[in-house]
Design an enzyme around this catalytic site. Structure first.
Site, PDB file in Angstrom:
ATOM      1  N   GLU A  69       0.820  -1.219   0.000  1.00 47.00           N
ATOM      2  CA  GLU A  69       0.000   0.000   0.000  1.00 47.00           C
ATOM      3  C   GLU A  69       0.853   1.267   0.000  1.00 47.00           C
ATOM      4  O   GLU A  69       0.551   2.220  -0.713  1.00 47.00           O
ATOM      5  CB  GLU A  69      -0.963   0.015   1.199  1.00 47.00           C
ATOM      6  CG  GLU A  69      -2.107  -0.980   1.083  1.00 47.00           C
ATOM      7  CD  GLU A  69      -1.721  -2.389   1.517  1.00 47.00           C
ATOM      8  OE1 GLU A  69      -0.579  -2.583   1.995  1.00 47.00           O
ATOM      9  OE2 GLU A  69      -2.553  -3.297   1.378  1.00 47.00           O
ATOM     10  N   HIS A 109     -10.971  -4.148   9.278  1.00 45.85           N
ATOM     11  CA  HIS A 109     -11.510  -4.035   7.918  1.00 45.85           C
ATOM     12  C   HIS A 109     -12.844  -3.293   7.913  1.00 45.85           C
ATOM     13  O   HIS A 109     -13.653  -3.488   7.019  1.00 45.85           O
ATOM     14  CB  HIS A 109     -11.725  -5.421   7.294  1.00 45.85           C
ATOM     15  CG  HIS A 109     -10.475  -6.166   6.994  1.00 45.85           C
ATOM     16  ND1 HIS A 109      -9.702  -6.747   7.964  1.00 45.85           N
ATOM     17  CD2 HIS A 109      -9.861  -6.430   5.815  1.00 45.85           C
ATOM     18  CE1 HIS A 109      -8.658  -7.351   7.392  1.00 45.85           C
ATOM     19  NE2 HIS A 109      -8.737  -7.168   6.090  1.00 45.85           N
TER      20      HIS A 109
END
Lengths: 336, 340
Positions: A68, A137
């Site tokens: 990321e 998440h």
């Protein structure tokens, strides 16, 4: 909506609307590329990119490694040097891995260089709870990025805005962060075909009312509208504002509504403390609209807790329709 | 680009074989320019003309100038907090650099960036960076643009030994390799990340060895030897331009000054510094050019005088420049909307 070609209006999902926006952008501008984890043949973790890779190939719909920080940085570097990347984070929680590039680089490069460059990067963040994915998440971190000068941060609540804001983000010369609530991906709505843009920095009044103002973001817009409908039977008319952009805030729309209703309820899924509701409340308190308030401002936000796994607990830590009804009723009836 | 590929006499250093005398004299001039520039910056700092901090690259001039020899203005570089040398090597205007340090409106960043964010986009310098390793993924992004847009440009990504332990380094090298991007990673190993030596911070003996993990060539060279630097980087640039992907070059060098202005030099000895000063990259370059008849003592004296004057003029320009207006403090956060 800034309609240019939107004649044919169909009902499609929020995810399809985003895909359609990317399809339009890829077709009309060679500089546009998509980057992200598993956005190619897999179609994205939430099937937002879908089969775009078949149409545009792996050079333009690029699967990145699970990197990321590096991936976001590559997108920033590409944006600095002529491309228009749309970078998809698989989950908004993973922005934590890329904060350096988002906050120190993307947001600041133009300023640090005295205006010599722009960074036209778009980043997409699937956000929010409700999928049983638990604490890492399910977060709503939009206020983190909303705190950073140089970024623009939007939270489309409808399929129409999901498409229009993405195309507006691509037209914008600066970095735009798009937070997409995961539970909205399957929601259907009327979406014009062709190209149009939804202005960044403009809220939408989704329902007019005179007794109180509910300022909501993302999925909470729909919950607020459901609550407003229920309150209608009790003779309470709530005005519901979909903020749409949290940076820059649409001050005029919010203040005008509060001047009219004299009561403000902020509803958002992110953790309540230091969230967007605090900013909206402060904006009202610091303005002339404060003089129009007939009651204290009320905020409904997420609990001071990570998102739990158990579905009942998961629901309990973010505002639900009954919570909004109760808070709105209390405000309207002068019990706050 | 190298001016010649004549491989006549292998005993003649690569740089002498590859570049015309004018290019080599210009390179030596740039090395002197960096040295004198840094001294001028240090002096200005001491006089209170520069606030904040700065990171001087005295002792690392061969790496900066050597790595830029094969680049054109279309090629990009990303630089570091110790980036003054890279900026000069890529062709920056000294007056605008000093003006930036002095916080003036005429500076490269109009006084908003200072030493740690200096950039010169027209010459392809995408900027220094205050974050260790911050520029590495950005360089890969610039290389992605070049490949996708077919510009033929390459990107030289400068970073220090400290950055080789950042996650961004590893993520970026991996992506550059899987996508075969035209980028050259140039690690300036000056032995210390602030006070921590590479021996104490880095699991591999040579940072160039990291290249193996990303299936790219890795080469460790004497970073104080101008010719060795150009030989390694030129080959990597040629490889990148040919579409063969990235390379990692480790220039082993040394910074004569402390990490920044707060450094008390407690982690190294005076003897160590003195030993490295004996390997002065500028003296070695000058000696090489003299040995091969490209210049002489007189020519070098003229260069030094010329450089001295250039730095004096740059400082005078910066001193005389206007400061930014307070009401413009938040200008350039966003790009102004162009009227449709």
């Amino acid at each position: 909506m800034n309609a240019q070609a939107g004649i044919d209006v169909r009902e499609i999902s929020y995810a399809q609307a985003i895909r359609e926006a990317m399809d339009i952008a890829l077709a009309e501008d060679d500089r546009v590329i998509l980057m992200g984890e598993d956005i190619g043949v897999y179609g994205g973790a939430f099937q937002v990119t879908g089969d775009l890779v078949d149409k545009y190939g792996t050079d333009r719909v690029m699967d990145t490694p699970i990197s990321e920080l590096g991936g976001a940085g590559v997108a920033v570097g590409a944006a600095l040097t002529g491309l228009r990347p749309i970078f998809e984070f698989q989950f908004s929680d993973f922005a934590t891995l890329a904060m350096e590039q988002i906050v120190n680089q993307a947001a600041k490069v133009r300023y640090m260089l005295g205006g010599a460059v722009s960074v036209p990067v778009v980043m997409r963040f699937p956000a929010g709870s409700g999928t049983g994915a638990a604490a890492q998440h399910s977060q709503s971190l939009e206020a983190w990025l909303g705190h950073v000068p140089g970024l623009k941060v939007v939270q489309p609540a409808t399929p129409e805005d999901a498409k229009g804001l993405l195309l507006a983000a691509l037209d914008d010369p600066d970095p735009v962060m798009i937070f997409e609530h995961k539970l909205l991906y399957k929601m259907k709505g009327q979406v014009p075909s062709g190209r149009y843009t939804t202005p960044i920095g403009k809220a939408a009044v989704r329902r007019e009312g005179s007794h109180l103002t509910i300022v909501a973001t993302a999925i909470m817009v729909h919950k607020a509208l459901e609550a407003a409908k229920a309150l209608e039977d009790e003779g309470i008319e709530a005005e519901v504002i979909d903020l749409r952009t949290i940076r820059p805030l649409d001050r005029d729309t919010v203040l005008a509504s509060v001047r009219k209703t004299g009561k403000l309820l902020c509803v958002y899924e992110a953790v309540k403390t230091l969230g967007i509701g605090a900013e909206v409340s402060a904006m009202v308190a610091e303005s002339d609209a404060f003089d129009f308030l007939d009651a204290p401002i009320v905020r409904l936000g997420g609990a001071e807790s990570p998102i739990p796994y158990n579905p009942e607990l998961e629901k309990a830590v973010v505002p639900q329709v009954p919570d909004i009804i109760e808070a709105a009723r209390g405000l309207a009836e002068g019990r706050v | 680009m190298p001016d010649s590929t004549v491989a006549a006499d292998r005993n003649v250093p690569y740089a002498i074989r590859a570049y015309a005398p004018e290019r080599l004299i210009d390179a030596l001039r740039k090395m002197y320019l960096i040295r004198r520039f840094e001294e001028g910056a240090e002096d200005s700092y001491t006089r209170g003309l520069i606030h904040g901090t700065m990171h001087l690259s005295i002792g690392q001039e061969a790496s900066a100038v050597g790595a830029c020899m094969a680049l054109t203005d279309d090629d990009k570089i990303t630089s570091t907090h110790r980036g003054h040398g890279h900026c000069v090597a890529k062709g920056a205007d000294l007056g605008k650099m000093f003006a930036e340090f002095f916080g003036k409106e005429t500076g490269y960043c109009r006084g908003r960036g200072g030493s740690m964010h200096i950039a010169d986009v027209e010459k392809g310098n995408l900027g220094a960076n205050g974050i260790v390793g911050g520029g590495i993924p950005i360089a890969v992004g610039a290389a992605l643009s070049a490949k996708r847009l077919g510009t033929g440009a390459v990107t030289v990504c400068f970073f220090g030994d400290g950055a080789n332990n950042e996650g961004a380094f590893h993520e970026a090298l991996n992506m550059a390799s899987i996508w075969k991007l035209p980028v050259i990673f140039v690690c300036e190993n000056n032995r210390y990340g602030m006070s921590t030596s590479t021996e104490r911070s880095t699991a591999v003996k040579s940072i160039a060895d990291r290249a193996a993990a990303y299936s790219m060539p890795g080469e460790r060279v004497d970073g104080n030897d101008f010719s060795a630097v150009t030989e390694a980087v030129d080959a990597a640039v040629a490889r990148a331009r040919n579409g063969e992907g990235p390379s990692l070059i480790e220039n082993v060098t040394y910074r004569w000054r402390g990490h920044s202005k707060s450094d008390r030099n407690r982690y190294r000895t005076k003897e160590e510094i003195a030993q490295w000063q004996e390997r002065d990259p500028i003296a070695r370059m000058a000696a090489m050019l003299k040995e091969h008849g490209i210049t002489d003592d007189e020519g070098i004296a003229a260069l030094e005088k010329d450089v001295e004057q250039a730095v004096e003029e740059a400082i005078a320009f910066a001193k005389d420049s206007p400061v930014p207006r307070i009401e413009d403090a938040t200008r350039d956060v966003h790009t102004p909307k162009v009227a449709a």
